[in-house]
Design a protein around this motif. Structure first.
Motif, PDB file in Angstrom:
ATOM      1  N   ILE A 135     -38.947 -27.539   4.007  1.00  0.00           N
ATOM      2  CA  ILE A 135     -39.063 -28.919   4.492  1.00  0.00           C
ATOM      3  C   ILE A 135     -39.003 -29.900   3.320  1.00  0.00           C
ATOM      4  O   ILE A 135     -38.313 -30.909   3.366  1.00  0.00           O
ATOM      5  CB  ILE A 135     -40.387 -29.107   5.270  1.00  0.00           C
ATOM      6  CG1 ILE A 135     -40.367 -28.286   6.555  1.00  0.00           C
ATOM      7  CG2 ILE A 135     -40.626 -30.570   5.591  1.00  0.00           C
ATOM      8  CD1 ILE A 135     -41.675 -28.280   7.306  1.00  0.00           C
ATOM      9  N   ILE A 136     -39.712 -29.554   2.253  1.00  0.00           N
ATOM     10  CA  ILE A 136     -39.782 -30.483   1.114  1.00  0.00           C
ATOM     11  C   ILE A 136     -38.429 -30.600   0.425  1.00  0.00           C
ATOM     12  O   ILE A 136     -37.965 -31.698   0.134  1.00  0.00           O
ATOM     13  CB  ILE A 136     -40.870 -30.025   0.117  1.00  0.00           C
ATOM     14  CG1 ILE A 136     -42.245 -30.135   0.787  1.00  0.00           C
ATOM     15  CG2 ILE A 136     -40.828 -30.859  -1.154  1.00  0.00           C
ATOM     16  CD1 ILE A 136     -43.379 -29.572  -0.021  1.00  0.00           C
ATOM     17  N   LEU A 172     -48.314 -27.008   7.874  1.00  0.00           N
ATOM     18  CA  LEU A 172     -46.896 -27.166   8.198  1.00  0.00           C
ATOM     19  C   LEU A 172     -46.672 -28.394   9.069  1.00  0.00           C
ATOM     20  O   LEU A 172     -45.718 -29.138   8.871  1.00  0.00           O
ATOM     21  CB  LEU A 172     -46.368 -25.921   8.914  1.00  0.00           C
ATOM     22  CG  LEU A 172     -46.062 -24.737   8.014  1.00  0.00           C
ATOM     23  CD1 LEU A 172     -45.574 -23.560   8.822  1.00  0.00           C
ATOM     24  CD2 LEU A 172     -45.014 -25.120   6.973  1.00  0.00           C
ATOM     25  N   GLU A 175     -35.507 -30.088   1.661  1.00  0.00           N
ATOM     26  CA  GLU A 175     -34.547 -30.772   2.516  1.00  0.00           C
ATOM     27  C   GLU A 175     -34.714 -32.283   2.406  1.00  0.00           C
ATOM     28  O   GLU A 175     -33.752 -33.035   2.445  1.00  0.00           O
ATOM     29  CB  GLU A 175     -34.710 -30.310   3.969  1.00  0.00           C
ATOM     30  CG  GLU A 175     -33.507 -30.728   4.785  1.00  0.00           C
ATOM     31  CD  GLU A 175     -33.633 -30.363   6.249  1.00  0.00           C
ATOM     32  OE1 GLU A 175     -34.639 -29.739   6.623  1.00  0.00           O
ATOM     33  OE2 GLU A 175     -32.726 -30.735   6.999  1.00  0.00           O
ATOM     34  N   ARG A 176     -35.973 -32.707   2.264  1.00  0.00           N
ATOM     35  CA  ARG A 176     -36.225 -34.141   2.178  1.00  0.00           C
ATOM     36  C   ARG A 176     -35.714 -34.717   0.861  1.00  0.00           C
ATOM     37  O   ARG A 176     -35.094 -35.757   0.817  1.00  0.00           O
ATOM     38  CB  ARG A 176     -37.729 -34.393   2.296  1.00  0.00           C
ATOM     39  CG  ARG A 176     -38.174 -35.777   1.859  1.00  0.00           C
ATOM     40  CD  ARG A 176     -38.320 -36.647   3.051  1.00  0.00           C
ATOM     41  NE  ARG A 176     -38.057 -38.032   2.793  1.00  0.00           N
ATOM     42  CZ  ARG A 176     -38.591 -39.011   3.495  1.00  0.00           C
ATOM     43  NH1 ARG A 176     -39.409 -38.734   4.464  1.00  0.00           N
ATOM     44  NH2 ARG A 176     -38.295 -40.247   3.257  1.00  0.00           N
ATOM     45  N   PHE A 177     -36.002 -34.026  -0.227  1.00  0.00           N
ATOM     46  CA  PHE A 177     -35.792 -34.662  -1.518  1.00  0.00           C
ATOM     47  C   PHE A 177     -34.476 -34.319  -2.198  1.00  0.00           C
ATOM     48  O   PHE A 177     -34.013 -35.066  -3.038  1.00  0.00           O
ATOM     49  CB  PHE A 177     -36.972 -34.369  -2.458  1.00  0.00           C
ATOM     50  CG  PHE A 177     -38.229 -35.015  -1.971  1.00  0.00           C
ATOM     51  CD1 PHE A 177     -38.358 -36.398  -2.032  1.00  0.00           C
ATOM     52  CD2 PHE A 177     -39.243 -34.270  -1.407  1.00  0.00           C
ATOM     53  CE1 PHE A 177     -39.497 -37.009  -1.549  1.00  0.00           C
ATOM     54  CE2 PHE A 177     -40.390 -34.876  -0.926  1.00  0.00           C
ATOM     55  CZ  PHE A 177     -40.515 -36.249  -0.992  1.00  0.00           C
ATOM     56  N   TYR A 207     -38.491 -39.610   8.714  1.00  0.00           N
ATOM     57  CA  TYR A 207     -37.668 -40.540   7.948  1.00  0.00           C
ATOM     58  C   TYR A 207     -37.746 -41.975   8.480  1.00  0.00           C
ATOM     59  O   TYR A 207     -37.047 -42.853   8.026  1.00  0.00           O
ATOM     60  CB  TYR A 207     -36.213 -40.054   7.937  1.00  0.00           C
ATOM     61  CG  TYR A 207     -36.063 -38.715   7.252  1.00  0.00           C
ATOM     62  CD1 TYR A 207     -35.898 -38.649   5.878  1.00  0.00           C
ATOM     63  CD2 TYR A 207     -36.126 -37.530   7.968  1.00  0.00           C
ATOM     64  CE1 TYR A 207     -35.782 -37.432   5.240  1.00  0.00           C
ATOM     65  CE2 TYR A 207     -36.015 -36.304   7.338  1.00  0.00           C
ATOM     66  CZ  TYR A 207     -35.836 -36.266   5.967  1.00  0.00           C
ATOM     67  OH  TYR A 207     -35.726 -35.057   5.341  1.00  0.00           O
ATOM     68  N   GLN A 223     -41.602 -21.953   4.526  1.00  0.00           N
ATOM     69  CA  GLN A 223     -41.314 -23.047   5.460  1.00  0.00           C
ATOM     70  C   GLN A 223     -41.567 -24.405   4.809  1.00  0.00           C
ATOM     71  O   GLN A 223     -40.772 -25.324   4.889  1.00  0.00           O
ATOM     72  CB  GLN A 223     -42.228 -22.924   6.691  1.00  0.00           C
ATOM     73  CG  GLN A 223     -41.707 -21.979   7.737  1.00  0.00           C
ATOM     74  CD  GLN A 223     -40.546 -22.603   8.477  1.00  0.00           C
ATOM     75  OE1 GLN A 223     -40.617 -23.751   8.877  1.00  0.00           O
ATOM     76  NE2 GLN A 223     -39.473 -21.856   8.636  1.00  0.00           N
ATOM     77  N   LYS A 231     -31.025 -40.362   6.891  1.00  0.00           N
ATOM     78  CA  LYS A 231     -32.309 -40.420   6.205  1.00  0.00           C
ATOM     79  C   LYS A 231     -32.602 -41.826   5.723  1.00  0.00           C
ATOM     80  O   LYS A 231     -33.683 -42.108   5.255  1.00  0.00           O
ATOM     81  CB  LYS A 231     -32.309 -39.475   5.006  1.00  0.00           C
ATOM     82  CG  LYS A 231     -32.187 -38.019   5.396  1.00  0.00           C
ATOM     83  CD  LYS A 231     -32.191 -37.165   4.171  1.00  0.00           C
ATOM     84  CE  LYS A 231     -32.124 -35.690   4.547  1.00  0.00           C
ATOM     85  NZ  LYS A 231     -32.008 -34.858   3.370  1.00  0.00           N
ATOM     86  N   TYR A 284     -28.790 -27.135  -0.072  1.00  0.00           N
ATOM     87  CA  TYR A 284     -27.644 -26.328   0.324  1.00  0.00           C
ATOM     88  C   TYR A 284     -27.321 -25.215  -0.650  1.00  0.00           C
ATOM     89  O   TYR A 284     -26.653 -24.260  -0.306  1.00  0.00           O
ATOM     90  CB  TYR A 284     -26.419 -27.212   0.580  1.00  0.00           C
ATOM     91  CG  TYR A 284     -26.445 -27.680   2.000  1.00  0.00           C
ATOM     92  CD1 TYR A 284     -25.956 -26.870   3.016  1.00  0.00           C
ATOM     93  CD2 TYR A 284     -27.047 -28.880   2.341  1.00  0.00           C
ATOM     94  CE1 TYR A 284     -26.030 -27.258   4.324  1.00  0.00           C
ATOM     95  CE2 TYR A 284     -27.132 -29.275   3.647  1.00  0.00           C
ATOM     96  CZ  TYR A 284     -26.613 -28.461   4.644  1.00  0.00           C
ATOM     97  OH  TYR A 284     -26.713 -28.839   5.948  1.00  0.00           O
ATOM     98  N   PRO A 303     -30.807 -32.814  -0.946  1.00  0.00           N
ATOM     99  CA  PRO A 303     -29.881 -32.131  -0.057  1.00  0.00           C
ATOM    100  C   PRO A 303     -29.001 -31.123  -0.804  1.00  0.00           C
ATOM    101  O   PRO A 303     -28.693 -30.062  -0.276  1.00  0.00           O
ATOM    102  CB  PRO A 303     -29.016 -33.245   0.516  1.00  0.00           C
ATOM    103  CG  PRO A 303     -29.564 -34.517   0.044  1.00  0.00           C
ATOM    104  CD  PRO A 303     -30.652 -34.265  -0.937  1.00  0.00           C
ATOM    105  N   LEU A 304     -28.647 -31.441  -2.041  1.00  0.00           N
ATOM    106  CA  LEU A 304     -27.787 -30.523  -2.787  1.00  0.00           C
ATOM    107  C   LEU A 304     -28.515 -29.226  -3.100  1.00  0.00           C
ATOM    108  O   LEU A 304     -28.000 -28.141  -2.912  1.00  0.00           O
ATOM    109  CB  LEU A 304     -27.322 -31.181  -4.090  1.00  0.00           C
ATOM    110  CG  LEU A 304     -25.968 -31.872  -4.011  1.00  0.00           C
ATOM    111  CD1 LEU A 304     -25.529 -32.311  -5.389  1.00  0.00           C
ATOM    112  CD2 LEU A 304     -24.922 -30.956  -3.393  1.00  0.00           C
TER     113      LEU A 304
END
Lengths: 195, 367
Positions: A91-92, B23, A94-96, B33, A87, B115, A102, A98-99
């Motif tokens: 989260i990390i 978490l 997704e933040r830093f 953001y 998890q 973002k 995905y 995006p490529l």
């Protein structure tokens, strides 16, 4: 006999491949092996998560569970650690990136329930590995899993263009291919045995 | 013994607690953001809370981009131009964007996450799309699995739309479904009635929104919807028209034909409605009455799988079987189709084979 970490690493890839000798992590192995690209993404996610969780679970086991005398709870605790770690990474990422999210991130939830990850954590306890050995075993098993899914995806992509009897289509043929691959991997087993 | 159990429970809870805490912290630190600015068409600026998709962030600010799938990235309707701050294009968007679109900075608003400060360009008429509050004034059974919903507008009190356009109905929470979803339904009433709209909704097994409409929604309840959306409407010309619909695809075409009946047209029209069996037919009399109000309009219900109980002596088969009979001048024919993707693809193929040019085929596929 004290095995060197490097040998454990190699053995985990070839002779004791977590997937082809223990048949662990089959569900995502069968479902995501239709294309090389996605199986590569899942494979690398497994390598990363397996390496990290085997280190984490080693520490949790030896520094929390053993001193507190609750080693019988290792199954539950290991699953918790794996789930929380996955998890967190999601989260990390997704933040830093995006490529990266995905190409790798979408597979992360799938990995939480991949039994090979839990299997590695449990094996390294049973086999009394040291910390370095554990990490080597985790990384090796991850790479071994990647190798296996990549091989299956490559074969399945070729099979797609060929005629397959109706009864064998899908999981049936994939399991047979996996079995033959496992037989082929037995060829490595004379080199070194770690289990 | 008891002490051992309590001890174990405490340790497990402590470990889970610590992990959960980690978490939560990560969620606050990494998934936060902050406040971002969305600049629309270089004129309007809105300050929003970052972290959500562009589509839902805009929705919260009362700017409604079209979306038939509700943000799952499967319909591609929420395309919009994002000139700054969208990050790299994602694999989930690629199937919906042509190389030219990508060059022109088009993105799918449901896949782009807010973002940082973002700049977008959207057509001005999107600002006409509003959020409506309405009261369910009537729910009518049309067939065993299709209901007609009458929504009386409360706020705003009038709607301005073109016959054939659709709205996005927002489901309320019910039973085990804790989340509200929005789904697209065509308006089936004529634009001449602007204080009330009608929707035709077929029950989809396990569909979140249709189950809500069919089993939980009561007359008198308040519902929300946004709209109108879509470019499925009658083109102003003198060409012959062929309408083809299946299932609940009758809705936009009913709106079109009712509109035409009020505004007099000399155009040659035929409406083929395909259903499986007789129990799936509805509004037959209504359209037979409408036939008389036009100089040249034929309503043709056809059944693909009539059973013995149907007692059917009308036409059978599929729409393309009747093209030879009803399309007199293919070069001068406009086709309006509404139904499932499978049906539309088959019909479109048939029309092209008959000689109807693809620019004159308009359709509304259920996404």
């Amino acid at each position: 006999m004290e095995l060197s970490s490097f040998i454990i690493f190699l053995a985990a890839i070839f002779t004791s491949n977590i997937l082809l000798t223990n048949f662990l992590g089959m569900c995502s192995f069968l479902s995501v092996s239709k294309e090389i690209e996605s199986s590569l993404g899942l494979g690398f996610a497994v390598v990363f998560v397996m390496t990290m969780t085997s280190a984490l679970n080693y520490l949790v086991y030896h520094h929390i569970l053993v001193p507190m005398n609750i080693v019988y709870l290792q199954y539950i605790i290991f699953i918790l650690v794996i789930a929380a770690f996955v998890q967190l990474i999601e989260i990390i990422i997704e933040r830093f990136s995006p490529l990266l999210y995905y190409s790798l991130g979408i597979f992360l939830p799938l990995i939480t329930v991949n039994c090979a990850i839990l299997g590695v954590s449990l094996f390294l306890i049973i086999r009394n590995y040291s910390f370095v050995q554990s990490v080597a075993y985790g990384a090796g098993s991850g790479l071994g899993w990647l190798l296996a899914i990549l091989a299956l995806a490559g074969i399945r992509q070729k099979v797609k263009e060929k005629f397959v009897p109706i009864g064998l289509r899908g999981a049936g043929l994939s399991l047979i291919i996996t079995g033959i691959m496992a037989l082929a991997f037995i060829g490595f087993s004379g080199v070194v045995i770690i289990q | 013994m008891l002490f051992g159990i309590i001890n174990t429970v405490l340790i497990v809870s402590a470990i889970s607690g610590i992990l959960a805490f980690l978490l939560v912290i990560a969620d606050l630190v990494f998934a936060n953001y902050g406040e971002c600015k969305i600049t629309i068409n270089d004129k309007k600026e809105v300050k929003v809370e970052g972290g959500d998709s562009l589509l839902s962030t805009l929705n919260e600010n009362k700017i409604f981009l079209a979306s038939a799938c509700g943000g799952r990235g499967s319909c591609g309707f929420c395309r919009c131009k994002v000139t700054a701050g969208a990050g790299p294009i994602l694999p989930t968007e690629k199937p919906f964007l042509s190389p030219q679109d990508i060059k022109d900075d088009f993105r799918l608003a449901c896949q782009v996450k807010v973002k940082e400060d973002i700049k977008i360009e959207i057509p001005e008429d999107i600002f006409n799309i509003k959020k409506f509050k309405a009261k369910v004034s009537q729910i009518k059974d049309l067939t065993h699995d299709i209901k007609e919903l009458h929504l009386q507008l409360l706020e705003p009190q009038e709607i301005d739309f073109k016959a054939g356009q659709y709205v996005q109905l927002q489901s309320n929470k019910y039973a085990k479904i804790k989340k509200s979803v929005s789904r697209a339904y065509s308006i089936s009433s004529s634009p001449d009635k602007n204080k009330e709209i009608e929707l035709i909704i077929r029950k989809v097994p396990d569909g979140i929104c249709t189950t809500w409409v069919h089993e939980y929604l009561q007359e008198g309840e308040e519902v929300n919807f946004t709209g109108p959306f879509g470019d499925f409407y009658i083109r102003d010309s003198k060409a012959d028209m062929i309408f083809i619909a299946g299932g609940s695809g009758k809705a936009p075409i009913k709106s079109m034909i009712e509109y035409l009946s009020k505004h007099k047209t000399e155009r040659r029209m035929v409406y083929i409605f395909g259903a499986r069996a007789r129990k799936d037919l509805y509004y037959t009399e209504h359209f037979q009455n409408l036939e008389k109000q036009f100089p040249d309009f034929t309503y043709l219900p056809i059944l693909s799988r009539p059973t013995a109980q149907c007692n059917w002596n009308g036409k059978c088969g599929y729409a393309p079987n009747y093209f030879d009979e009803f399309i007199k001048d293919p070069k001068n024919t406009e086709a309006y189709l509404c139904g499932s993707p499978g049906m539309i693809d088959a019909v479109e193929k048939g029309l092209k084979k008959k000689g109807v040019s693809s620019e004159n085929i308009y359709y509304d596929k259920f996404a």
